[in-house]
Enzyme design. Sequence first.
Site, PDB file in Angstrom:
ATOM      1  N   ALA A 162       0.910  -1.273  -0.008  1.00  0.00           N
ATOM      2  CA  ALA A 162       0.023  -0.078   0.116  1.00  0.00           C
ATOM      3  C   ALA A 162       0.905   1.373  -0.015  1.00  0.00           C
ATOM      4  O   ALA A 162       2.287   1.106   0.260  1.00  0.00           O
ATOM      5  CB  ALA A 162      -0.864  -0.066   0.992  1.00  0.00           C
ATOM      6  N   GLY A 226      -2.264  -6.485 -10.375  1.00  0.00           N
ATOM      7  CA  GLY A 226      -2.627  -6.992  -9.415  1.00  0.00           C
ATOM      8  C   GLY A 226      -3.611  -8.317  -9.739  1.00  0.00           C
ATOM      9  O   GLY A 226      -3.192  -9.464  -9.059  1.00  0.00           O
ATOM     10  N   GLY A 242      -3.724  -3.517   2.004  1.00  0.00           N
ATOM     11  CA  GLY A 242      -4.540  -2.493   1.713  1.00  0.00           C
ATOM     12  C   GLY A 242      -5.902  -2.687   2.276  1.00  0.00           C
ATOM     13  O   GLY A 242      -6.315  -3.433   3.441  1.00  0.00           O
ATOM     14  N   SER A 243      -6.801  -2.301   1.497  1.00  0.00           N
ATOM     15  CA  SER A 243      -8.354  -2.161   2.055  1.00  0.00           C
ATOM     16  C   SER A 243      -9.218  -3.524   2.219  1.00  0.00           C
ATOM     17  O   SER A 243      -8.714  -4.471   1.562  1.00  0.00           O
ATOM     18  CB  SER A 243      -9.281  -1.272   1.274  1.00  0.00           C
ATOM     19  OG  SER A 243      -9.532  -1.790  -0.016  1.00  0.00           O
ATOM     20  N   GLU A 264      -3.053  -8.030   5.235  1.00  0.00           N
ATOM     21  CA  GLU A 264      -3.341  -7.025   6.234  1.00  0.00           C
ATOM     22  C   GLU A 264      -3.996  -5.911   5.633  1.00  0.00           C
ATOM     23  O   GLU A 264      -3.919  -5.214   5.079  1.00  0.00           O
ATOM     24  CB  GLU A 264      -1.844  -6.606   6.155  1.00  0.00           C
ATOM     25  CG  GLU A 264      -0.683  -7.690   6.466  1.00  0.00           C
ATOM     26  CD  GLU A 264      -0.766  -8.033   7.926  1.00  0.00           C
ATOM     27  OE1 GLU A 264      -1.443  -7.619   8.889  1.00  0.00           O
ATOM     28  OE2 GLU A 264      -0.018  -9.039   8.235  1.00  0.00           O
ATOM     29  N   LEU A 265      -5.252  -6.088   6.457  1.00  0.00           N
ATOM     30  CA  LEU A 265      -6.451  -5.360   5.655  1.00  0.00           C
ATOM     31  C   LEU A 265      -6.633  -4.173   6.662  1.00  0.00           C
ATOM     32  O   LEU A 265      -5.980  -3.975   7.579  1.00  0.00           O
ATOM     33  CB  LEU A 265      -7.564  -6.062   5.243  1.00  0.00           C
ATOM     34  CG  LEU A 265      -7.138  -7.253   4.516  1.00  0.00           C
ATOM     35  CD1 LEU A 265      -8.624  -8.044   4.208  1.00  0.00           C
ATOM     36  CD2 LEU A 265      -6.567  -6.770   3.229  1.00  0.00           C
ATOM     37  N   CYS A 298      -2.520   1.593   9.040  1.00  0.00           N
ATOM     38  CA  CYS A 298      -3.632   0.534   9.444  1.00  0.00           C
ATOM     39  C   CYS A 298      -3.471   0.413  11.057  1.00  0.00           C
ATOM     40  O   CYS A 298      -4.668   0.004  11.420  1.00  0.00           O
ATOM     41  CB  CYS A 298      -3.324  -0.622   8.721  1.00  0.00           C
ATOM     42  SG  CYS A 298      -1.817  -1.295   8.827  1.00  0.00           S
ATOM     43  N   GLU A 398     -13.460   2.066   8.501  1.00  0.00           N
ATOM     44  CA  GLU A 398     -12.001   2.698   8.627  1.00  0.00           C
ATOM     45  C   GLU A 398     -11.739   3.767   7.646  1.00  0.00           C
ATOM     46  O   GLU A 398     -12.166   3.621   6.579  1.00  0.00           O
ATOM     47  CB  GLU A 398     -10.910   1.528   8.318  1.00  0.00           C
ATOM     48  CG  GLU A 398      -9.740   2.264   8.433  1.00  0.00           C
ATOM     49  CD  GLU A 398      -8.461   1.256   7.483  1.00  0.00           C
ATOM     50  OE1 GLU A 398      -8.821   0.701   6.572  1.00  0.00           O
ATOM     51  OE2 GLU A 398      -7.449   1.236   8.230  1.00  0.00           O
TER      52      GLU A 398
HETATM   53  C1  UN1 Z   1       0.604  -0.260   8.090  1.00  0.00           C
HETATM   54  O1  UN1 Z   1       0.142   0.895   8.204  1.00  0.00           O
HETATM   55  O2  UN1 Z   1       0.500  -0.927   7.067  1.00  0.00           O
HETATM   56  O3  UN1 Z   1       2.806  -0.590  13.724  1.00  0.00           O
HETATM   57  C2  UN1 Z   1       1.593  -0.817   8.863  1.00  0.00           C
HETATM   58  C3  UN1 Z   1       2.852   0.495  12.992  1.00  0.00           C
HETATM   59  C4  UN1 Z   1       3.960   0.164  11.775  1.00  0.00           C
HETATM   60  C5  UN1 Z   1       3.424  -0.424  10.665  1.00  0.00           C
HETATM   61  C6  UN1 Z   1       2.041  -0.045  10.117  1.00  0.00           C
HETATM   62  N1  UN1 Z   1       4.929  -0.366  12.540  1.00  0.00           N
HETATM   63  O4  UN1 Z   1       2.208   1.414  12.895  1.00  0.00           O
END
Ligand code: UN1
Length: 511
Positions: A162, A226, A242-243, A264-265, A298, A398
């Site tokens: 992202a 993608g 991403g989302s 990892e959304l 995120c 979010e």
């Molecule tokens: C993200 O926002 O995709 O924990 C990762 C954290 C960073 C990583 C965030 N080490 O805020």
Amino acid sequence: NDQFGILDAMKHLGLEEVNNGTSTGLNSFSNGRIIESYSPVNGELIGKVKATTAEDYEKVMQTAQEAYKSWKLVPAPKRGDIVRQIGEELRANKEHLGKLVSYEMGKSLQEGLGEVQEMIDICDFAVGLSRQLYGLTMHSERPMHRMYEQWHPIGIVGVISAFNFPVAVWSWNTMIAWVCGDVCVWKPSSKTPLCAVACQNIIAKVFKANDIQEGVCNLVVGNECGDLMNNDHRIPLVSFTGSTRIGRHVSKTVAERFGNTILELGGNNAIIVSEHADINMVLVGAVFGAVGTAGQRCTSTRRLIIHESVYDKTIQVLQSAYAQLKIGNPLDAANHVGPLIDKGAVQDYLNAIEKAKQEGGKIIVEGGVVEGAGYESGCYVKPCIIEAKNEFEIVQAETFAPILYVMKYNNIEEAIAMQNGVPQGLSSSIFTNNMREMELFLSHAGSDCGIANVNIGTSGAEIGGAFGGEKETGGGRESGSDAWKAYMRRQTNTINYGSQLPLAQGIKFDF
Ligand code: UN1
């Protein structure tokens, strides 16, 4: 005028040509349409890159397949040594790359440098790991038999990253995948392609010096890549950041062909502020969590769940902290809050505030777009605070912007239920000096998130732990701990060193 040394940094990163406005191929196979990268800092064009066409993609994949054949045979500690050299190269380029991250993505220079530090740290982690890809041995139920597990590389790993962590998240995946013996194809966000080209330039140097054949480290650019990756049976693992909306699509598409994903959304991270909290600590954790990276992590803090007895006081200190926040050029260390990534993100921010108001939210700290000299990109917004209810539709979603929702609770069980009462499950935290509350929050009756902190905010996780979350956050884990196992396949081996062939489960098969 190169006040912040951007041109100089780009020169060091091998991006001179890009900076001249001429399009530059990302690698020898990029021949597609031109993608322009604009800085949210000042709205200026930073450079242009060519997208990867379907034909180019095919060539990249063939090169990757060829490279995998030899890379997987390099002993893991030797692969680790190459990652060690990459770490050295990143150390030498930290200033330059950190600056480019800050300029192309818009996060503060401190955070840009911090992101490169995360890359260096994961390199160090991966070097150690390269000698610790341990499998278990177990006792066989049969005499003169030995059983054990080994971990083998899986092949080509696809990494779709992202804009908000344009280099670190790629490195968490790739450095681990490399020591595991995999080769990688990276599709960076089309909003931050230059950071990816810079990484490719840094890494190419190391691979060349070690005589490693091309194709271990591949870059493809353009969103159309993608789905080429998601549908490609030659890619057994796609790691997507991403989302939730796009993650759902990636998940289905890759599962359809029995591929694996690391997802990892979205997050919807809350801090519980107990009546036993140290308010000065809350202040740092909550304000950095909510306004750092302009709310585009995120792990950003989206909700504060505050005990009713300390509610007014907490709001007061937050209001005075927010009044002191300086919004402006993130390369200038005097500023706390930089721009959002683009005008689309500004619109999403405005829509969210509007929606919160419609649902009955009360403005505590006013938001809005910042205008005037220094804000020409149109991407700077004021961090805002809204008193809201957890069940508001907008609070359940979010929004990647510095909007903080505050709400009251009466007892700790209620606070935990509110913290868990959203579809996402990434990061969570409680500020308390009460041991019972703390342990309850961390227990299985507590937070349902992948990350649960005490007296630390929701963002800024270290690389040594496994990173990821539950529910609509997607369930993936990457970075430290034993997250490496997702990048390898497990094989169970049983060896009979006797002269009889006894069957398992005591079955007799005589003839
Ligand atoms: C993200 O926002 O995709 O924990 C990762 C954290 C960073 C990583 C965030 N080490 O805020």
